[in-house]
Design a protein around this motif. Sequence first.
Motif, mmCIF file in Angstrom:
data_model
loop_
_atom_site.group_PDB
_atom_site.id
_atom_site.type_symbol
_atom_site.label_atom_id
_atom_site.label_comp_id
_atom_site.label_asym_id
_atom_site.label_seq_id
_atom_site.Cartn_x
_atom_site.Cartn_y
_atom_site.Cartn_z
ATOM 1 N N ASP A 47 0.266 9.098 -8.834
ATOM 2 C CA ASP A 47 1.196 8.805 -8.579
ATOM 3 C C ASP A 47 2.764 7.499 -8.866
ATOM 4 O OD1 ASP A 47 3.806 8.602 -6.858
ATOM 5 O OD2 ASP A 47 2.998 9.261 -5.023
ATOM 6 N N PHE A 49 4.672 6.168 -8.665
ATOM 7 C CA PHE A 49 5.273 5.154 -7.449
ATOM 8 C C PHE A 49 4.433 4.684 -6.085
ATOM 9 C CE2 PHE A 49 8.687 8.947 -8.006
ATOM 10 C CZ PHE A 49 9.272 8.067 -8.865
ATOM 11 N N HIS A 50 3.028 4.675 -6.450
ATOM 12 C CA HIS A 50 1.927 3.706 -5.417
ATOM 13 C C HIS A 50 1.382 3.523 -6.843
ATOM 14 C CE1 HIS A 50 3.927 6.323 -2.600
ATOM 15 N NE2 HIS A 50 3.883 5.673 -1.677
ATOM 16 N N GLN A 51 1.774 1.791 -7.264
ATOM 17 C CA GLN A 51 0.756 1.110 -7.809
ATOM 18 C C GLN A 51 -0.594 1.026 -8.003
ATOM 19 O OE1 GLN A 51 2.115 -2.215 -9.775
ATOM 20 N NE2 GLN A 51 1.094 -2.589 -10.982
ATOM 21 N N LYS A 52 -0.780 0.872 -6.215
ATOM 22 C CA LYS A 52 -2.459 0.402 -6.139
ATOM 23 C C LYS A 52 -2.657 1.728 -5.925
ATOM 24 C CE LYS A 52 -0.162 -3.275 -2.565
ATOM 25 N NZ LYS A 52 -0.771 -4.638 -3.611
ATOM 26 N N ALA A 53 -2.669 3.005 -6.255
ATOM 27 C CA ALA A 53 -3.583 4.217 -5.814
ATOM 28 C C ALA A 53 -3.890 4.388 -7.838
ATOM 29 C CB ALA A 53 -2.675 5.029 -5.445
ATOM 30 N N TRP A 54 -3.445 3.638 -9.192
ATOM 31 C CA TRP A 54 -3.218 4.463 -10.202
ATOM 32 C C TRP A 54 -4.806 3.947 -10.757
ATOM 33 C CZ3 TRP A 54 2.038 0.602 -12.584
ATOM 34 C CH2 TRP A 54 2.703 1.603 -12.634
ATOM 35 N N ASN A 136 12.501 4.066 -10.692
ATOM 36 C CA ASN A 136 11.514 3.479 -10.089
ATOM 37 C C ASN A 136 11.416 2.457 -10.959
ATOM 38 O OD1 ASN A 136 8.676 2.883 -8.448
ATOM 39 N ND2 ASN A 136 7.819 4.191 -9.800
ATOM 40 N N ILE A 138 8.424 -1.008 -11.964
ATOM 41 C CA ILE A 138 6.878 -1.341 -11.860
ATOM 42 C C ILE A 138 6.485 -2.402 -12.980
ATOM 43 C CG2 ILE A 138 4.361 -1.259 -10.475
ATOM 44 C CD1 ILE A 138 5.403 0.893 -9.768
#
Length: 144
Positions: A47, A49-54, A136, A138
């Motif tokens: 996703d 939009f959710h860097q922590k999940a990369w 977006n 980041i």
Amino acid sequence: MFKLDVDDRLSSWADLRAQLETCEDPFQTVTDFWYGAPYVPYNNQIDPFHQKAWPTPWEIILHNKYDDFTKALMMAYSIKFTQRFNNSVVELRTYIDKVKNAYYNIVCVDDLWAINYYDNAVIPVNLLPDSFLVENLIEVRAQR
């Protein structure tokens, strides 16, 4: 590089980062390296939009499948994981072209250079179309 086994792919990526430390045109070198990555139309495992999940770059190389976002992310990691660009601001920006209704994942370095807009080309950020809106943004950080 992409047809090699995983250990050799990881070594190739390490060699790229070492090359970036001293080469004359590091952004073009990154673009050339990732240009031939095996493309998948959409990677629903990531996703944007959710860097922590990369996934980590090592996990991405292990899976060896790259959509437009993952390819841009690996370009950003390749730059950021060097001493030369450790203090640079490397951002992964998702733009929408309000005229064409198209999305672009573009790596911007120090708000000067844009990578992954044109295939295999690096352009100044100020040459991105005026019709682009940032959806977006980041900042990519080195995971050391």
